[in-house]
Write an enzyme that holds these catalytic residues in place. Structure first.
Site, PDB file in Angstrom:
ATOM      1  CD  GLU A  34      -2.859   0.513   2.562  1.00  0.00           C
ATOM      2  OE1 GLU A  34      -3.051   1.515   3.256  1.00  0.00           O
ATOM      3  OE2 GLU A  34      -3.206  -0.637   2.890  1.00  0.00           O
ATOM      4  CG  ASP A  45      -2.239   9.126   7.723  1.00  0.00           C
ATOM      5  OD1 ASP A  45      -2.263   7.905   7.902  1.00  0.00           O
ATOM      6  OD2 ASP A  45      -2.557   9.659   6.650  1.00  0.00           O
TER       7      ASP A  45
END
Length: 244
Positions: A34, A45
């Site tokens: 990924e 994040d």
């Protein structure tokens, strides 16, 4: 055998390291890769991956640059390559143009966590199908069974089950949420379920994949790329420690 998906942010530690990192992950025995497309505001994040996005942008990484890097090694890559990112840069690039370039560069799927499912169905699903690209939605412990099944019906490739409602790399992430993992395992889902967020060791990986098809490791791997001068050896050792 449970599948292992390794995430890294494109453009770190240096701009031109993408191909070497992909080769390393493939060689290590991981099952899929990924790749994060750097963005100036990566809200889902945690600090490590935010720092990686920042460095990658400073290094000059762009969607165009990433796709051209991938194109040069597409014949070497034998495991699925998934691009993960945020919808705004993709829309700026042009959604169909982006999908076409992904297909030409050997990308097999996309994850865009901030693309609403309704929008996806209405405007984008057919374009992805046209270019044979999978699309993965995320579910969390708070997602209802009905919605999990709906998101699974829209997804292809796999369903991304976030281990707990937190940002990536959160040390407080509840990895083994028994109730949630049992619930996912009991639902008649069409896609394999991959668990992500907070997996740092073989023990973590084995714990979360007892009732799932695989696990996704991001922050712990990105940390090696950011911190370790000898990252090639450390990164390989790390993946071997999970897969071994």
């Amino acid at each position: 055998m449970k599948k292992l998906n390794i995430y890294f942010t494109a453009g770190i530690p240096r701009l031109e390291d993408t191909a070497d990192i992909i080769r390393l992950i493939q060689h290590s025995g991981a099952d899929m890769i990924e790749i994060g497309m750097p963005y100036s505001d990566p809200v889902a994040d945690g600090p490590v991956i935010q720092k990686a996005h920042e460095l990658a942008l400073q290094n000059g990484m762009t969607i165009e640059k990433l796709l051209s890097q991938l194109k040069t090694i597409k014949n070497e890559v034998k495991i699925p390559l998934i691009l993960m990112g945020y919808i705004n840069p993709v829309l700026s690039f042009g959604f169909e143009k982006f999908c076409e370039a992904c297909a030409e560069s050997g990308v097999s799927g996309l994850i865009l966590p901030d693309l609403p499912p309704i929008e996806f169905e209405k405007n984008y699903q057919q374009i992805l199908q046209k270019y044979n690209l999978n699309f993965t939605f995320l579910v969390t412990p708070e997602t209802s069974d009905v919605r999990i099944q709906y998101l699974d019906s829209l997804s292809s490739g796999f369903l991304y089950a976030v281990s707990s409602s937190s940002t990536t790399g959160n040390d407080q992430a509840v990895l083994k949420n028994e109730d949630y993992l049992s619930r996912l395992a009991a639902l008649p889902l069409k896609n394999p379920v991959m668990i992500g967020f907070g997996i740092k060791s073989k023990e973590d990986f084995e714990n979360v994949t007892e009732r799932a098809d695989g696990g996704i490791i991001g922050t712990a791997f990105v940390n090696i790329l950011l911190q370790d001068k000898d990252w090639k050896k450390s990164a390989l050792d790390f993946i071997h420690s999970i897969k071994g």
